[in-house]
Scaffold this motif. Structure first.
Motif, PDB file in Angstrom:
ATOM      1  N   LEU A 660      41.245   5.862  14.427  1.00 34.73           N
ATOM      2  CA  LEU A 660      40.715   6.703  13.439  1.00 34.73           C
ATOM      3  C   LEU A 660      40.260   5.237  12.928  1.00 34.73           C
ATOM      4  O   LEU A 660      39.460   4.223  13.292  1.00 34.73           O
ATOM      5  CB  LEU A 660      41.481   7.235  12.333  1.00 34.73           C
ATOM      6  CG  LEU A 660      41.570   9.269  13.380  1.00 34.73           C
ATOM      7  CD1 LEU A 660      42.113   9.845  11.823  1.00 34.73           C
ATOM      8  CD2 LEU A 660      40.183   9.751  13.263  1.00 34.73           C
ATOM      9  N   ALA A 661      41.261   4.015  12.694  1.00 34.90           N
ATOM     10  CA  ALA A 661      41.336   2.774  12.190  1.00 34.90           C
ATOM     11  C   ALA A 661      40.459   2.149  12.868  1.00 34.90           C
ATOM     12  O   ALA A 661      39.365   0.978  12.337  1.00 34.90           O
ATOM     13  CB  ALA A 661      42.548   1.917  11.443  1.00 34.90           C
ATOM     14  N   ALA A 662      40.153   1.927  14.429  1.00 33.24           N
ATOM     15  CA  ALA A 662      39.991   1.136  15.487  1.00 33.24           C
ATOM     16  C   ALA A 662      39.203   1.554  15.584  1.00 33.24           C
ATOM     17  O   ALA A 662      37.375   1.121  16.070  1.00 33.24           O
ATOM     18  CB  ALA A 662      40.760   0.925  16.611  1.00 33.24           C
ATOM     19  N   MET A 663      38.348   2.509  15.374  1.00 35.00           N
ATOM     20  CA  MET A 663      36.689   2.824  15.257  1.00 35.00           C
ATOM     21  C   MET A 663      35.637   2.533  14.522  1.00 35.00           C
ATOM     22  O   MET A 663      35.715   2.591  13.462  1.00 35.00           O
ATOM     23  CB  MET A 663      36.381   5.114  15.515  1.00 35.00           C
ATOM     24  CG  MET A 663      37.260   5.762  16.768  1.00 35.00           C
ATOM     25  SD  MET A 663      37.610   7.730  15.703  1.00 35.00           S
ATOM     26  CE  MET A 663      38.566   7.853  16.838  1.00 35.00           C
ATOM     27  N   GLU A 664      34.473   2.951  14.458  1.00 36.63           N
ATOM     28  CA  GLU A 664      33.135   2.148  13.724  1.00 36.63           C
ATOM     29  C   GLU A 664      32.667   2.864  13.527  1.00 36.63           C
ATOM     30  O   GLU A 664      32.136   2.800  12.375  1.00 36.63           O
ATOM     31  CB  GLU A 664      32.443   1.594  14.816  1.00 36.63           C
ATOM     32  CG  GLU A 664      32.151   0.082  15.347  1.00 36.63           C
ATOM     33  CD  GLU A 664      31.262  -0.057  16.480  1.00 36.63           C
ATOM     34  OE1 GLU A 664      30.022   0.266  15.874  1.00 36.63           O
ATOM     35  OE2 GLU A 664      31.696   0.143  17.272  1.00 36.63           O
ATOM     36  N   LEU A 665      32.859   4.806  13.372  1.00 32.50           N
ATOM     37  CA  LEU A 665      31.625   5.450  13.031  1.00 32.50           C
ATOM     38  C   LEU A 665      32.709   6.760  12.977  1.00 32.50           C
ATOM     39  O   LEU A 665      33.236   7.131  13.939  1.00 32.50           O
ATOM     40  CB  LEU A 665      30.903   5.374  13.230  1.00 32.50           C
ATOM     41  CG  LEU A 665      29.651   6.852  12.488  1.00 32.50           C
ATOM     42  CD1 LEU A 665      29.883   6.580  10.801  1.00 32.50           C
ATOM     43  CD2 LEU A 665      28.924   6.972  13.298  1.00 32.50           C
ATOM     44  N   VAL A 666      32.795   7.108  11.845  1.00 28.57           N
ATOM     45  CA  VAL A 666      34.275   8.565  11.837  1.00 28.57           C
ATOM     46  C   VAL A 666      33.364   9.048  10.680  1.00 28.57           C
ATOM     47  O   VAL A 666      33.394   8.746   9.373  1.00 28.57           O
ATOM     48  CB  VAL A 666      35.633   8.251  11.395  1.00 28.57           C
ATOM     49  CG1 VAL A 666      36.488   9.937  11.270  1.00 28.57           C
ATOM     50  CG2 VAL A 666      36.427   7.091  12.169  1.00 28.57           C
ATOM     51  N   ILE A 667      32.822  10.013  10.883  1.00 23.83           N
ATOM     52  CA  ILE A 667      32.376  11.447  10.342  1.00 23.83           C
ATOM     53  C   ILE A 667      33.134  12.713  10.672  1.00 23.83           C
ATOM     54  O   ILE A 667      33.669  13.524  11.382  1.00 23.83           O
ATOM     55  CB  ILE A 667      31.473  11.958  10.896  1.00 23.83           C
ATOM     56  CG1 ILE A 667      29.807  10.014  10.958  1.00 23.83           C
ATOM     57  CG2 ILE A 667      30.146  12.605  10.341  1.00 23.83           C
ATOM     58  CD1 ILE A 667      29.689  10.765  13.253  1.00 23.83           C
ATOM     59  N   VAL A 668      33.281  12.725   9.130  1.00 25.67           N
ATOM     60  CA  VAL A 668      34.438  14.310   8.988  1.00 25.67           C
ATOM     61  C   VAL A 668      33.404  15.250   7.982  1.00 25.67           C
ATOM     62  O   VAL A 668      32.831  14.828   6.844  1.00 25.67           O
ATOM     63  CB  VAL A 668      35.459  13.568   7.708  1.00 25.67           C
ATOM     64  CG1 VAL A 668      36.309  15.019   7.056  1.00 25.67           C
ATOM     65  CG2 VAL A 668      36.636  12.975   8.427  1.00 25.67           C
ATOM     66  N   HIS A 669      33.128  15.869   8.437  1.00 24.77           N
ATOM     67  CA  HIS A 669      32.697  17.604   8.078  1.00 24.77           C
ATOM     68  C   HIS A 669      33.910  18.778   7.575  1.00 24.77           C
ATOM     69  O   HIS A 669      34.409  19.081   9.011  1.00 24.77           O
ATOM     70  CB  HIS A 669      31.642  18.240   9.533  1.00 24.77           C
ATOM     71  CG  HIS A 669      30.944  18.835   8.579  1.00 24.77           C
ATOM     72  ND1 HIS A 669      30.123  19.544  10.028  1.00 24.77           N
ATOM     73  CD2 HIS A 669      30.882  19.505   6.978  1.00 24.77           C
ATOM     74  CE1 HIS A 669      29.578  20.678   9.480  1.00 24.77           C
ATOM     75  NE2 HIS A 669      30.138  20.387   7.645  1.00 24.77           N
ATOM     76  N   ASP A 670      34.197  18.307   6.242  1.00 27.09           N
ATOM     77  CA  ASP A 670      35.168  19.164   5.928  1.00 27.09           C
ATOM     78  C   ASP A 670      34.817  19.451   3.670  1.00 27.09           C
ATOM     79  O   ASP A 670      33.338  19.122   3.186  1.00 27.09           O
ATOM     80  CB  ASP A 670      35.888  18.756   5.743  1.00 27.09           C
ATOM     81  CG  ASP A 670      37.567  19.588   6.204  1.00 27.09           C
ATOM     82  OD1 ASP A 670      37.668  19.211   7.100  1.00 27.09           O
ATOM     83  OD2 ASP A 670      38.116  19.822   5.047  1.00 27.09           O
ATOM     84  N   LEU A 671      35.375  20.721   3.562  1.00 31.51           N
ATOM     85  CA  LEU A 671      35.518  21.104   2.297  1.00 31.51           C
ATOM     86  C   LEU A 671      36.303  20.531   1.227  1.00 31.51           C
ATOM     87  O   LEU A 671      35.380  19.757  -0.125  1.00 31.51           O
ATOM     88  CB  LEU A 671      36.077  21.968   2.595  1.00 31.51           C
ATOM     89  CG  LEU A 671      36.016  23.419   3.265  1.00 31.51           C
ATOM     90  CD1 LEU A 671      36.929  24.708   2.801  1.00 31.51           C
ATOM     91  CD2 LEU A 671      34.555  24.066   2.584  1.00 31.51           C
ATOM     92  N   PHE A 672      36.891  19.232   2.015  1.00 38.44           N
ATOM     93  CA  PHE A 672      37.743  18.231   0.975  1.00 38.44           C
ATOM     94  C   PHE A 672      38.110  17.143   1.250  1.00 38.44           C
ATOM     95  O   PHE A 672      38.037  17.183   2.583  1.00 38.44           O
ATOM     96  CB  PHE A 672      39.227  18.214   0.948  1.00 38.44           C
ATOM     97  CG  PHE A 672      39.912  20.235  -0.127  1.00 38.44           C
ATOM     98  CD1 PHE A 672      39.427  20.607  -1.542  1.00 38.44           C
ATOM     99  CD2 PHE A 672      39.933  21.202   0.989  1.00 38.44           C
ATOM    100  CE1 PHE A 672      39.350  22.061  -2.288  1.00 38.44           C
ATOM    101  CE2 PHE A 672      40.097  22.724   0.429  1.00 38.44           C
ATOM    102  CZ  PHE A 672      39.652  22.918  -0.753  1.00 38.44           C
ATOM    103  N   LEU A 673      37.932  15.939   0.876  1.00 43.75           N
ATOM    104  CA  LEU A 673      38.529  14.613   0.842  1.00 43.75           C
ATOM    105  C   LEU A 673      40.166  14.697   1.907  1.00 43.75           C
ATOM    106  O   LEU A 673      41.022  14.866   1.558  1.00 43.75           O
ATOM    107  CB  LEU A 673      38.428  13.713   0.732  1.00 43.75           C
ATOM    108  CG  LEU A 673      37.497  12.918   0.146  1.00 43.75           C
ATOM    109  CD1 LEU A 673      37.494  12.289  -1.009  1.00 43.75           C
ATOM    110  CD2 LEU A 673      36.689  12.344   0.880  1.00 43.75           C
ATOM    111  N   ASN A 674      40.401  15.087   2.922  1.00 43.70           N
ATOM    112  CA  ASN A 674      41.254  14.870   4.065  1.00 43.70           C
ATOM    113  C   ASN A 674      42.288  13.394   4.130  1.00 43.70           C
ATOM    114  O   ASN A 674      41.595  13.267   3.682  1.00 43.70           O
ATOM    115  CB  ASN A 674      41.129  16.744   4.896  1.00 43.70           C
ATOM    116  CG  ASN A 674      39.891  15.779   6.066  1.00 43.70           C
ATOM    117  OD1 ASN A 674      39.831  14.572   6.103  1.00 43.70           O
ATOM    118  ND2 ASN A 674      39.920  16.622   7.032  1.00 43.70           N
TER     119      ASN A 674
END
Lengths: 948, 65, 137
Positions: A660-674
């Motif tokens: 995950l840390a190596a990715m340029e863009l991580v989009i999280v679509h969720d209820l909470f800051l998981n």
């Protein structure tokens, strides 16, 4: 579905019989199945006989004496609930004599019941009140001075409901519901005569300390305010009810969401729900408070790097930011650098849109789903052997099973409502075989005892199943007629020769499996000769390096014994999440379009290309673990994750974090800051199942409507967010309701051809395939023949896992779930369910604990070659020596720090169930736990807070 | 892609398909149906470069593909 | 005999619960919550179920009472034959030393008032013979 009316109650259970009887009730002729009660017959012709102790989900009890009737030619006044209807019977339910008797009975009840109706929380929702009115009670001649129970103290120990014995009429409905419906037997009547009272557990117990599992069946059964939801006391009675589908496990219970304005008062299991038949568990019934939890994020947020605090922005800014980043990465690194993960927690329509976004919008097939880490081997194994990636039965089928084999599943914890059905069948005499390293509750619990518990060494499923097949084949117990008619005979003979080899005998394999050969032989004989044999399995089958092989070995066993294609038999994967089946059906796997059709099939691709107006990549995309690997080498750079927390749920946390840390863009679509959001650059707020329309598909392939009962807190349903992102990327999507997405799914997916929102409104639910051949759906599959034509026997050789114990890591860790918590706990940890399970603990056998100087409750360090964590020890004999067990519900523990990258050979489903570990006493958190706590605190900062 | 991981995956597939009539063809098929192009390219390149660590059945599979 | 041995002795028979409870009560003098739980686990019953049975029967008690016990019939026939008038004297004679337990019918209605100590029945009691009986208990 709007407006509040209580659910109908016919008094005694429905009877199915070949013959009918016709009787006359109050002058009306009524025909009912033979064996129906007079009470039920009266209810079916619209009458209502007063009753208190009767309910149509419980066997007739005949104790309240209110339902008395007169029957011509019979002496006295029999109770209508226990009197069977008979041909020619003439019944009178309302006569002056009956009126007087009923009034006298009611007078006695009310003489020991508080007269506080006006201030009672059940006012207007109380059967006692209704029946007192119905029998015309006007006064109580006995006075209220005598001995009574009015001073009895309430038990408020359960977080969701109270027990107030001062209002109890001791009708035993709660006790019977706990016995007959839930099968826990946690309640009893304490004492006798006037001193009789409902009691949870023993002397000194309250509901919380008793065996009660908080399923809510007693609360639902109570005809007074004695057992009532705390929420009703706080909020008041509901004023409308909307039928919807639970978003926890794969059982797919339907509930009435009972509302007051925009406020949810309670979730009550819907009696017409075909998956749950009016029952529920502690999660679906009570654990919905997360929907309004303060941790919920309802605004989009972005940041350029994960070191920065989050910045709250509007939807437009968030979507533009995301779209431009995605476009830039695609321009520089190509479409195959982009991908998405669909969620088994979201609806079919939302899942379909996410995979469509990836395939048609991003332009790659890098889409996967959390089924990768649970049931992907089921898809592979059942498709190979039977021709379709799904379980073969409906849940009702278990009531016709004679021998039930449970492999690597723990239904009473993970699929509790189905477990109650299974236990009901077991109490009626079906035999049980449990194959599991742990002594799960089904092995030995009230009124249930497994005939055989094969406590195998973790990782040896294929060896055990092959040994079972060896016994069946070598002792001539195979169903040759079935095999000749339904399966490929040549393939069967190859397989039979393979399993019959002496090296596959239970005796030869005992050193590997650690299952006593005699016990295994007895289990095999029982399964092959005990009548209808039904296999139910869970993640203890799939989450292994030979997960797919195990699924195929199970399919082989079912075919060899002729246990496919009718009620009472079958191969039944118990799906972990509400919509695992649906997410898989919807084309979430990187190699398949919806309906399990391979992406390399030009004809299938052309169908989608025509409909979507794009060209699809003909090559399979990356699976989740491959995405993480590819991120580390720079060829995969952007990931959209809807409703999934891969950092906590996926194996080898360090590896996931690095990917995950190596990715340029991580989009999280969720209820909470998981936990995954710690590594995200865009956070898109999600909506709960209460805030959206759509459908879920449960473990029995049942497509069920999810209905919006309140407005989304973030303003948008999840499918709308995905559509907005697609629009921002320039795609011309304009769905106005999920029913339009469902129409598209039906148009493009042959197994869903006959499914529509209108059909679901009409029928309540539909089991796929629903098409021209099966216009009303398919409760049982492979009835006339296998979907693939002939059933395929696949030789499954036992290949031991490379994860081996040794001097450094001498114990085997296996992981699982518990009743009160759900998966990564994002929802249940934010409810009062944590009262039952506030932390993950490590089950360790007494001998292993003693060798290490570990006592019950001690802090211990759990170490594998990938990482270490600390947690408390639970010294027990549930696990065998050499095996330890824990759950993965709590991020503070992060059990997956310890699990490894080993996975199923065919699907890369992680080998969660076998990790070589060492356990030692600990004096504090592990280095990772400390670092991770710091990281989380930093990564969750939101700009306004950060400024302080 | 880390080649050791791909080699491990390919060998694991080969081992589990060893009882098929034609294990090499079955292994090749499996890789064709389930691997992403960059994974296929990486393993093919590794094979061409000597294929260190690859089991015989996987080598046969990659020869045919 | 230990609890485990009692359970083992009856486990195989049909309806093992009541025989086990009787033996435990007779051996230990009571059936406490720990015994209830152990019996429940052994017989595949819930703790609640065993407790329901134990609490239903007067012969089963949650705590042990080591005193000698005289069961005095207080049912209708013995009442008609004058038992109530003897209760005060009986209680005085019993004091704290003897447990006086009311029961409702010992099956000897025509020859009451009746009492029982252990398995021995005593009929046609009057105040003096009852007090004497208590004295010997």
């Amino acid at each position: 579905m709007n407006g509040y009316t209580p659910q109908a109650d016919f008094g005694t259970p429905e009877v199915s019989a070949d013959t009918v009887v016709t009787l006359t009730i109050d002058g009306r002729a009524v025909t009912v199945p033979a064996g129906s009660s007079v009470m039920r017959a009266a209810a079916e012709c619209g009458g209502s006989i007063p009753k208190l102790c009767a309910s149509d989900n419980l066997a007739a009890f005949g104790s309240c004496r209110l339902c008395l009737v007169e029957v011509e030619g019979m002496r006295g006044t029999p109770a209508s609930c226990t009197t069977p209807a008979a041909d020619g019977m003439v019944v009178h339910t309302q006569t002056p004599r009956l009126q007087k008797l009923r009034r006298g009975v009611m007078e006695l009840y009310i003489s020991d019941h508080p007269l506080d109706c006006l201030t009672c929380s059940a006012n207007n929702d109380c059967e006692l009140q209704d029946q007192a009115a119905a029998v015309g009670l006007r006064d109580v001649r006995y006075g209220y001075e005598g001995a009574s129970h009015l001073g009895a103290e309430a038990d408020t120990s359960n977080p969701y409901f109270d027990f107030d014995p001062s209002k109890c009429i001791v009708c035993s409905r709660c006790v019977r519901a706990c016995d007959e419906v839930q099968g826990t037997f946690a309640l009893t009547i304490d004492g006798r005569g006037f001193a009789s009272q409902v009691s949870a557990g023993q002397a000194g117990d309250d509901f919380l300390s008793s065996e009660c599992v908080s399923c809510g069946a007693c609360v639902q059964a109570c005809p007074t305010a004695t057992l009532q939801e705390k929420a009703v006391k706080q909020i008041g009675l509901p004023e409308r009810a909307v039928v919807t589908t639970c978003a926890y496990c794969g059982v797919g219970c339907t509930f009435r969401a009972e509302m007051r304005g925009q406020q949810l008062v309670r979730m009550v299991p819907w009696k017409d729900g075909k998956a749950n038949r009016g029952h529920s568990c502690v999660k679906g019934r009570f654990a919905w408070g997360y929907a309004h939890h303060q941790d919920r994020i309802t605004s989009p947020m972005i940041r350029d790097s994960v070191d920065q605090p989050w910045r709250i922005v509007g939807w437009d800014e968030a979507l533009d930011y995301t779209a431009s980043k995605l476009a830039a990465i695609k321009a520089q690194h190509g479409a195959r650098a982009l991908g998405g993960i669909t969620s088994s927690r979201c609806t079919n329509e939302e899942t379909f849109l996410v995979q469509k976004l990836v395939r048609a919008g991003f332009g790659s097939n890098n889409v996967d789903t959390c089924a990768r880490v649970c049931h992907s081997p089921t898809g592979y194994g059942l498709k190979t052997t039977f021709g379709t990636s799904a379980g073969t039965q409906d849940f009702d089928s278990v009531m016709d099973a004679d021998v039930i084999m449970v492999i690597g599943a723990n239904p009473t914890d993970a699929h509790p409502v189905f477990a109650s059905r299974m236990k009901r069948r077991l109490r009626k005499g079906a035999k049980l075989i449990v194959i599991d390293p742990r002594r799960i509750d089904l092995v030995h619990s009230p009124h249930v005892e497994a005939a055989h518990h094969l406590a195998l060494q973790p990782g040896t499923n294929v060896a055990v199943l092959t040994a079972l097949a060896h016994v069946i084949v070598s002792e001539g117990l195979a169903d040759e007629a079935f095999i000749r008619e339904r399966c490929d005979w040549d393939e069967y003979q190859d397989w039979a020769r393979f399993v019959a080899d002496a090296r596959h005998s239970p005796e030869a394999l005992e050193p590997v499996t650690r299952v006593p050969a005699g016990e295994l032989r007895a289990a095999a004989r029982l399964f092959a000769t005990g009548g209808n044999g039904a296999i139910y399995y869970g993640l203890g089958v799939t989450e292994h390096s030979q997960g797919s092989s195990t699924v195929m070995a199970i399919a082989n066993l079912a075919m060899a014994t002729g246990n496919i294609g009718r009620r009472g038999v079958g191969v039944n994967p118990l799906r972990g999440q509400n919509n695992v089946q649906g997410a898989c059906d919807m084309g979430s796997f990187p190699h398949e379009l919806s309906g399990y059709r391979h992406i390399s099939d030009a004809g299938v691709r052309a169908l989608f290309e025509g409909d979507w107006g794009v060209t699809l990549d003909p090559e399979p995309g990356l699976r989740i673990p491959n995405m993480l690997d590819a991120a580390l080498d720079g060829s995969f750079r952007a990931l959209y994750i809807q409703g999934e927390d891969i950092l906590q749920s996926d194996p080898n946390t360090h590896h996931v974090a690095a990917g995950l840390a190596a990715m340029e863009l991580v989009i999280v679509h969720d209820l909470f800051l998981n936990e995954t959001a710690n590594y995200a650059h865009v956070f898109l707020p999600g909506s709960t199942f209460l805030e959206k329309n759509g459908t879920f598909t449960n473990a029995e392939r049942r497509i069920q409507p999810v209905r919006k009962v309140m407005e989304p807190a973030n303003g948008l349903e999840d499918w709308q967010v995905t559509q907005a992102l697609a629009n921002a990327l320039g795609l011309d999507w304009n769905y106005t309701h999920p029913s339009e997405i469902l129409d598209e799914i039906a148009r493009l997916t042959p197994t869903f051809a006959g499914v529509s929102w209108e059909r679901l409104e009409l029928d309540g639910s539909l089991q796929w395939p629903v098409n021209a051949d099966h216009p009303d759906g398919s409760p049982i599959m492979h009835e006339a023949g296998f979907v693939r034509g002939k059933g395929k026997f696949v030789v499954t050789d036992y290949v031991p896992t490379d994860e081996k114990t040794g001097p450094r890591f001498p114990l085997l860790l296996t992981t699982g779930r518990i009743l009160s918590q759900y998966n990564v706990g994002a929802q249940t940890r934010r409810t009062a369910n944590s009262i039952w399970h506030g932390e993950d603990v490590l089950e360790i056998h007494a001998s292993d604990a003693e060798n290490r100087g570990i006592g019950d409750g001690d802090w211990v360090r759990l170490t594998s070659r990938t990482g270490e964590t600390t947690l408390r020890a639970d010294v027990t004999d549930r696990v065998a020596p050499g095996v330890v067990y824990t759950t993965f519900h709590h991020p503070a523990t992060q059990a997956n720090v310890v699990t490894t990258e080993y996975s199923d050979w065919a699907t890369n489903c992680p080998e969660y169930k076998v990790t070589a570990v060492q356990v030692s006493l600990s004096n504090g958190p592990s280095e990772w736990q400390e670092e991770y706590a710091d990281l989380t605190a930093r990564a969750r900062r939101i700009a306004a807070e950060a400024a302080e | 892609m880390e080649i050791e991981r791909l080699v491990y995956m390919a060998n694991q597939i080969g081992r589990n398909l060893a009882t098929e009539d034609n294990p090499a063809a079955a292994t090749a098929d499996h890789i064709r149906l389930f691997w992403d192009p960059r994974m296929k390219a990486a393993i093919a390149a590794h094979f061409v470069a000597g294929g260190e660590g690859l089991d015989a059945v996987v080598r046969d599979a990659l020869t045919g593909s | 005999m230990s609890l485990d041995a009692i359970i083992e002795r009856h486990r195989g028979r049909e309806g093992p619960l009541l025989p086990i409870l009787h033996d435990v009560q007779a051996t230990v003098g009571c059936i406490d919550t720990a015994a209830e739980a152990a019996i429940a686990a052994a017989l595949n019953l819930s703790r609640a179920e065993v407790h329901g049975v134990v609490s239903f029967y007067h012969d089963f008690t949650a705590t042990a009472d080591p005193r000698p016990c005289l069961e005095l019939c207080r049912a209708e026939a013995c009442q008609a034959r004058g038992v109530e008038a003897m209760v005060a004297a009986a209680e005085a004679a019993a004091g704290d030393r003897v447990r006086l337990k009311p029961v409702y019918c010992l099956g000897l209605c025509s020859v009451g008032p009746n009492a029982r100590i252990g398995d021995t029945l005593h009929a046609r009691l009057d105040e003096a013979s009852l007090v004497a009986l208590i004295g010997q208990a």
